[in-house]
Design a protein around this motif. Structure first.
Motif, mmCIF file in Angstrom:
data_model
loop_
_atom_site.group_PDB
_atom_site.id
_atom_site.type_symbol
_atom_site.label_atom_id
_atom_site.label_comp_id
_atom_site.label_asym_id
_atom_site.label_seq_id
_atom_site.Cartn_x
_atom_site.Cartn_y
_atom_site.Cartn_z
ATOM 1 N N LEU A 111 -53.490 16.365 23.503
ATOM 2 C CA LEU A 111 -52.866 15.564 22.458
ATOM 3 C C LEU A 111 -53.026 16.139 21.064
ATOM 4 O O LEU A 111 -52.347 15.692 20.128
ATOM 5 C CB LEU A 111 -53.459 14.149 22.470
ATOM 6 N N ALA A 112 -53.901 17.113 20.915
ATOM 7 C CA ALA A 112 -54.285 17.573 19.583
ATOM 8 C C ALA A 112 -53.103 18.062 18.757
ATOM 9 O O ALA A 112 -53.062 17.863 17.536
ATOM 10 C CB ALA A 112 -55.341 18.658 19.702
ATOM 11 N N ASP A 113 -52.127 18.698 19.369
ATOM 12 C CA ASP A 113 -51.005 19.257 18.613
ATOM 13 C C ASP A 113 -50.021 18.175 18.171
ATOM 14 O O ASP A 113 -49.671 18.079 16.993
ATOM 15 C CB ASP A 113 -50.276 20.311 19.458
ATOM 16 N N ARG A 114 -49.573 17.348 19.106
ATOM 17 C CA ARG A 114 -48.562 16.338 18.785
ATOM 18 C C ARG A 114 -49.168 15.086 18.170
ATOM 19 O O ARG A 114 -48.524 14.397 17.379
ATOM 20 C CB ARG A 114 -47.785 15.961 20.046
ATOM 21 N N HIS A 115 -50.408 14.783 18.557
ATOM 22 C CA HIS A 115 -51.070 13.570 18.065
ATOM 23 C C HIS A 115 -52.495 13.921 17.625
ATOM 24 O O HIS A 115 -53.461 13.595 18.317
ATOM 25 C CB HIS A 115 -51.095 12.501 19.153
ATOM 26 N N PRO A 116 -52.633 14.583 16.485
ATOM 27 C CA PRO A 116 -53.981 14.954 16.022
ATOM 28 C C PRO A 116 -54.840 13.719 15.784
ATOM 29 O O PRO A 116 -54.388 12.723 15.220
ATOM 30 C CB PRO A 116 -53.710 15.706 14.713
ATOM 31 N N PHE A 117 -56.067 13.783 16.259
ATOM 32 C CA PHE A 117 -56.963 12.635 16.177
ATOM 33 C C PHE A 117 -57.848 12.719 14.946
ATOM 34 O O PHE A 117 -57.974 13.766 14.309
ATOM 35 C CB PHE A 117 -57.804 12.516 17.449
ATOM 36 N N ASP A 118 -58.473 11.605 14.625
ATOM 37 C CA ASP A 118 -59.376 11.529 13.480
ATOM 38 C C ASP A 118 -60.815 11.873 13.848
ATOM 39 O O ASP A 118 -61.602 12.265 12.986
ATOM 40 C CB ASP A 118 -59.336 10.114 12.880
ATOM 41 N N HIS A 119 -61.159 11.700 15.121
ATOM 42 C CA HIS A 119 -62.523 12.000 15.571
ATOM 43 C C HIS A 119 -62.475 12.244 17.069
ATOM 44 O O HIS A 119 -61.633 11.680 17.776
ATOM 45 C CB HIS A 119 -63.463 10.821 15.267
ATOM 46 N N VAL A 120 -63.365 13.104 17.561
ATOM 47 C CA VAL A 120 -63.445 13.369 18.992
ATOM 48 C C VAL A 120 -64.915 13.448 19.394
ATOM 49 O O VAL A 120 -65.768 13.866 18.596
ATOM 50 C CB VAL A 120 -62.702 14.679 19.361
ATOM 51 N N TYR A 129 -58.435 7.393 16.901
ATOM 52 C CA TYR A 129 -57.374 7.389 15.898
ATOM 53 C C TYR A 129 -57.506 6.153 15.014
ATOM 54 O O TYR A 129 -57.624 5.037 15.504
ATOM 55 C CB TYR A 129 -56.006 7.346 16.575
ATOM 56 N N GLY A 130 -57.465 6.355 13.682
ATOM 57 C CA GLY A 130 -57.514 5.233 12.763
ATOM 58 C C GLY A 130 -58.841 5.177 12.017
ATOM 59 O O GLY A 130 -59.579 6.167 11.975
ATOM 60 N N PRO A 131 -59.138 3.991 11.462
ATOM 61 C CA PRO A 131 -58.357 2.753 11.458
ATOM 62 C C PRO A 131 -57.100 2.897 10.608
ATOM 63 O O PRO A 131 -57.127 3.497 9.542
ATOM 64 C CB PRO A 131 -59.307 1.721 10.848
ATOM 65 N N ALA A 132 -56.011 2.288 11.089
ATOM 66 C CA ALA A 132 -54.728 2.346 10.423
ATOM 67 C C ALA A 132 -53.833 1.287 11.056
ATOM 68 O O ALA A 132 -54.170 0.733 12.114
ATOM 69 C CB ALA A 132 -54.117 3.737 10.577
#
Length: 253
Positions: A111-120, A129-132
């Motif tokens: 998912l990192a390319d299309r949906h980069p996360f905030d923390h792993v 992902y988030g908070p948002a």
């Protein structure tokens, strides 16, 4: 001297009634303890919303967690690390939204390319992902399915999550009999996230995780208890996770 049969019956009924009354009193005290924890949580949430933010500012705010696999220690450590990484302003909105979190099944590595996360997580198995506003991640939610798991996790189980390089031990007790994994994630995450955001776990070095086959006494000394209304009976409260922070210190709001 042996009492007449009618006296024996009378004494037995009195003893039975006494035991029932005692159990009723214990149940009532337990419900009162749970109600106190629930009321305290609601009070913390109400005073968390940053000023001068509008009361509706937290509506729709949430977090998404994507899990490749589940491990109790990894999950607890990752939930704490993520909450600790959230900027204070966004963390306050998330707290005011009762730390709403959606758990999806997927591989963070894909998912990192299309949906980069905030923390792993440290092992790459959990992305956050988030908070948002959750509407910002509709594409991710359409792509993945909710995370599901077995009903009835292993008990007894004991594990230890590292929260910091050093510091005292906090303890998380989770009754897991007939508890679906997806519910476990919700209850444990709420408890850890809020205790991290409001400073209760500040200074803790480790978190001892215990899966229990039965429920602890809600009147025991627990800093936080995850309490929800019982299904089909909102007036009856149920406890699903218990956090003890003796020795950690109380930096909570």
């Amino acid at each position: 001297m042996t009492p007449p049969p009618d006296q024996e019956t009378s004494h037995g009924q009195e003893a039975s009634h006494g035991q029932e009354a005692s159990r009723g009193q214990e149940a009532s005290r337990g419900q009162e303890a749970l109600r106190a924890h629930l009321d305290a949580r609601i009070a913390r949430v109400r005073r968390t919303l940053p000023r001068p933010a509008h009361p509706r500012a937290a509506q729709g705010v949430g977090v998404i967690a994507v899990l490749r696999a589940f491990d109790p220690v990894t999950f607890a450590a990752s939930a704490h690390a993520f909450a600790r990484s959230v900027p204070e302003s966004r963390g306050a909105l998330w707290y005011a939204a009762f730390t709403r979190t959606i758990f999806l099944a997927g591989d963070p590595g894909n998912l990192a390319d299309r949906h980069p996360f905030d923390h792993v997580s440290a092992d790459g198995s959990i992305a956050w992902y988030g908070p948002a506003p959750l509407t910002d991640r509709e594409g991710l939610r359409r792509l993945l399915h909710p995370f599901r798991g077995p009903r009835g996790l292993t008990a007894p189980f004991t594990g230890e999550a590292r929260l910091a390089a050093e510091g005292p031990v906090a303890r998380l007790d989770v009754p897991v009999a007939a508890l679906p994994l997806e519910d476990y994630l919700v209850h444990v995450n709420h408890l850890i996230a809020e205790a991290t955001l409001d400073g209760l776990l500040t200074g803790a070095g480790r978190l001892l995780i215990r899966h229990l086959s039965g429920h602890p006494d809600p009147e025991a000394r627990y800093a936080r208890i995850r309490v929800v209304p019982g299904p089909g009976s909102p007036g009856h409260l149920q406890a699903h996770a218990f956090l003890s922070c003796d020795g950690v210190g109380d930096a909570a709001r």
